[in-house]
Motif scaffolding. Structure first.
Motif, PDB file in Angstrom:
ATOM      1  N   UNK A  82      66.128  41.369  33.603  1.00 23.85           N
ATOM      2  CA  UNK A  82      66.763  41.131  32.301  1.00 23.85           C
ATOM      3  C   UNK A  82      66.634  42.361  31.405  1.00 23.85           C
ATOM      4  N   UNK A  83      65.458  42.972  31.439  1.00 24.65           N
ATOM      5  CA  UNK A  83      65.222  44.165  30.606  1.00 24.65           C
ATOM      6  C   UNK A  83      66.187  45.293  30.993  1.00 24.65           C
ATOM      7  N   UNK A  84      66.356  45.490  32.306  1.00 25.32           N
ATOM      8  CA  UNK A  84      67.244  46.571  32.759  1.00 25.32           C
ATOM      9  C   UNK A  84      68.689  46.306  32.347  1.00 25.32           C
ATOM     10  N   UNK A  85      69.042  45.036  32.405  1.00 21.43           N
ATOM     11  CA  UNK A  85      70.396  44.663  31.992  1.00 21.43           C
ATOM     12  C   UNK A  85      70.554  44.879  30.481  1.00 21.43           C
ATOM     13  N   UNK A  86      69.537  44.460  29.737  1.00 24.36           N
ATOM     14  CA  UNK A  86      69.598  44.564  28.283  1.00 24.36           C
ATOM     15  C   UNK A  86      69.642  46.022  27.823  1.00 24.36           C
ATOM     16  N   UNK A  87      68.883  46.882  28.519  1.00 20.39           N
ATOM     17  CA  UNK A  87      68.807  48.293  28.115  1.00 20.39           C
ATOM     18  C   UNK A  87      69.766  49.180  28.913  1.00 20.39           C
ATOM     19  N   UNK A  97      57.911  39.785  24.183  1.00 18.67           N
ATOM     20  CA  UNK A  97      58.600  40.821  24.965  1.00 18.67           C
ATOM     21  C   UNK A  97      59.315  40.185  26.169  1.00 18.67           C
ATOM     22  N   UNK A  98      58.616  39.284  26.878  1.00 19.14           N
ATOM     23  CA  UNK A  98      59.232  38.655  28.060  1.00 19.14           C
ATOM     24  C   UNK A  98      60.383  37.740  27.645  1.00 19.14           C
ATOM     25  N   UNK A  99      60.157  36.990  26.566  1.00 13.94           N
ATOM     26  CA  UNK A  99      61.187  36.078  26.068  1.00 13.94           C
ATOM     27  C   UNK A  99      62.481  36.842  25.770  1.00 13.94           C
ATOM     28  N   UNK A 105      62.026  38.701  37.219  1.00 20.08           N
ATOM     29  CA  UNK A 105      63.224  38.238  36.519  1.00 20.08           C
ATOM     30  C   UNK A 105      63.307  38.888  35.126  1.00 20.08           C
ATOM     31  N   UNK A 106      62.150  38.963  34.465  1.00 21.41           N
ATOM     32  CA  UNK A 106      62.124  39.583  33.130  1.00 21.41           C
ATOM     33  C   UNK A 106      62.492  41.067  33.226  1.00 21.41           C
ATOM     34  N   UNK A 107      62.021  41.725  34.266  1.00 19.45           N
ATOM     35  CA  UNK A 107      62.337  43.148  34.415  1.00 19.45           C
ATOM     36  C   UNK A 107      63.830  43.339  34.698  1.00 19.45           C
TER      37      UNK A 107
END
Ligand SMILES: NC(=O)c1ccc[n+]([C@@H]2O[C@H](COP(=O)([O-])OP(=O)(O)OC[C@H]3O[C@@H](n4cnc5c(N)ncnc54)[C@H](O)[C@@H]3O)[C@@H](O)[C@H]2O)c1
Ligand SMILES: O=P(O)(O)OC[C@@H](O)[C@@H](O)[C@H](O)[C@H](O)CO
Length: 495
Positions: free
Chosen positions: A396-401, A294-296, A392-394
């Motif tokens: 990235x997640x917001x950007x991705x979603x 998930x983080x990756x 940083x992962x969060x």
């Protein structure tokens, strides 16, 4: 090249398919169950005198409309590829023990099967989204209950009536990756039975005769090889639209009463099926295999990566992944030796040179998985030494979603010039769409991050204070949209 079918097999190999009684009902015909549970069952039939077959029901109306399995007389192939004891391993298994598939609207056939004395086991993998309780009216006149737990309640009630409350108990094996999946499912079934005013004697039968097992499953199944199907067809000698690719490694842990061991006699085989408490297996596997996935995905999909293997092998990302494993391991209470052995094996599995595991496939329900897999890891560490990797992962997640466009009912995100579908619950996507649309008006990253983190609809809590995430997520998001994730990762000091 001919398409796989009974006739084709007979003509080419002289083989005749014989299927045993329908002992198993399966909810879900997704890649995972077909590459894992149905493969195990095939082995059980081959190596013991089990002689049983499986009926597969499509539990949600949104599933694939064309039934490839039906068109192939319910035959398909599982191909397992990877390294075993440092040597390349490839094996093909023809799955012959699925007797029928039933479409969503064929619920009446499921009810008929529920009354059959031959039925012994119900297995499911309806994803985390399917294993949820939703209050609903008691189904009458053949109406199809909307969720998997409601369907299960309804069919068990039909069985209870058919057996007049004596015997006929089922062993239920939910394979969804949810802690205490069996206990949770049982609670939901009891709740539906109470909502629908089912007789007390049903409750007694349900709890006395039926066993809701907790389970843990493990195998990386990458599914149908869209990119290079033709090469696989050449290798097997026929066309197979149901082909499933996976890794050789597998583990199935079942926590249930004695009866299931006799009903599924895996003990007579060499399969890696273990009986007993699943908690430790599940804690370790979800935290040190699924959470890194998930983080990756959150970190490296926005940075332009496609495959798990690429992330594991690139000079930029592999040290970051080392850090991710280290952080996640620190949040688990088990011995360092156990955790490190597990991590070493997982890292080797992630580097599987033969199977292409796409980050986009892993991103399915990514926000929900961040909630169930990453927030607990953050919560279990003290706030002071929380790693900024999570922030940083969060970001990235917001950007991705970030919903970028909507076609019919599907939202799409955008990476560089490429659009990709966003697979999440509609409720979460609507909420994210609202926050990002607001952001376009006010242009304030901090407000965007606060809106997201404080959304109970997304996190079921106010996550703003968890690990003091607001400031670092705001700063990373700001930076990542100005430059990109690769630049941030390059600049970030490694611990
Ligand atoms: N593929 C793997 O490597 C793997 C390994 C272990 C566990 N899993 C878990 O298995 C699940 C399915 O993975 P897959 O690779 O088979 O995916 P898939 O997309 O091939 O299959 C998903 C299945 O879930 C069903 N489903 C989806 N939403 C549902 C809902 N709301 N109600 C009822 N059924 C629903 C679909 O009908 C389908 O049968 C995932 O949640 C994943 O966490 C996957
Ligand atoms: O949807 P997920 O995150 O549960 O699935 C993506 C992968 O992490 C998962 O499928 C693993 O490959 C699997 O859990 C291995 O057993």
């Amino acid at each position: 090249m001919k398409q796989l079918s009974k006739q084709m097999l007979h003509t080419q190999t002289g083989m005749t398919i014989k299927r045993g009684p329908e002992k198993i009902l399966q909810f879900g015909k997704g890649n995972f169950l077909r590459g894992f549970f149905n493969w195990l069952l095939e082995g059980l039939n081959r190596e013991t005198d089990y002689a049983g077959s499986t009926v597969i029901y499509q539990p949600n109306p949104g599933g694939s409309t064309h039934d490839y399995l039906k068109a192939q007389d319910y035959l398909y192939t599982v191909c397992l590829q990877g390294m075993v004891d440092r040597a390349a391993h490839e094996e093909y298994t023809l799955i012959t023990s699925v007797s029928r598939t039933l479409a969503y609207q064929e619920w009446n056939e499921v009810i008929k099967l529920a009354r059959s004395p031959e039925l012994e086991v119900i297995v499911s993998n309806t994803t985390e989204a399917g294993l949820t309780y939703q209050k609903q009216a008691c189904p009458i006149n053949g109406a199809i209950p909307s969720t998997f737990p409601a369907k299960l309640t309804s069919l068990l009630y039909e069985r209870f009536k058919a057996f007049e409350g004596i015997g006929g108990g089922i062993d239920i094996l939910p394979c969804e990756l949810v802690q205490k999946n069996g206990d949770n499912l049982k609670e939901m079934v009891c709740q539906h039975a109470a909502d629908w005013d089912y007789d007390k004697s049903f409750y007694h039968w349900l709890t006395k005769e039926n066993d809701f097992c907790n389970t843990l499953v493990d195998r990386i199944v990458t599914g149908y090889p869209k990119e290079d199907a033709a090469a696989f067809f050449d290798a097997i000698g026929y066309e197979d639209r149901g082909l499933v690719i996976g890794e050789p490694y597998h583990l199935f842990v079942i926590e249930g009463q004695e009866r299931i061991r006799h009903r599924l006699p895996f003990a007579e085989t060499d399969f890696n099926v273990r009986w007993g408490n699943v908690k430790k297996h599940s804690d370790i596997k979800v935290r040190l295999l699924n959470a890194p996935h998930t983080i990756m995905t959150s970190l490296f999909f926005p940075a332009g990566y496609h495959l798990v293997r690429d992330v594991m092998e690139s000079d930029l990302s592999s040290p970051v992944m080392e850090e991710v494993f280290h952080e996640l391991a620190a949040s688990l209470p088990y011995s360092n030796e156990e955790k490190h052995t597990f991590i070493e094996d997982v890292q080797a599995r992630f580097c599987n040179p033969y199977n292409d595991h796409y980050l986009h496939a892993i991103s399915m329900s990514g926000v929900s998985k961040f909630k169930t897999r990453i927030l607990p890891a953050i919560r279990e560490k003290s706030v002071v030494d929380i790693s900024d990797l999570y922030a940083l992962a969060l970001a990235g997640l917001l950007q991705m979603f970030r919903p970028s466009k909507k076609n019919e009912s599907v939202y799409f995100g955008k990476r560089m010039e490429e659009f990709y579908p966003l697979y999440e619950s509609e409720t979460i996507l609507l909420e994210l769409d609202r926050f990002w649309t607001d952001y376009q008006k006010h242009g304030n990253f901090k407000k965007l991050v606060e809106d997201v983190l404080s959304s109970h609809l997304i996190w079921e809590e106010d996550a703003r204070w968890l690990g003091n995430l607001t400031e670092p997520v705001t700063s990373y998001l700001n930076e990542s949209l100005k430059s990109n994730m690769v630049t941030i990762i390059k600049k970030r000091p490694h611990t």
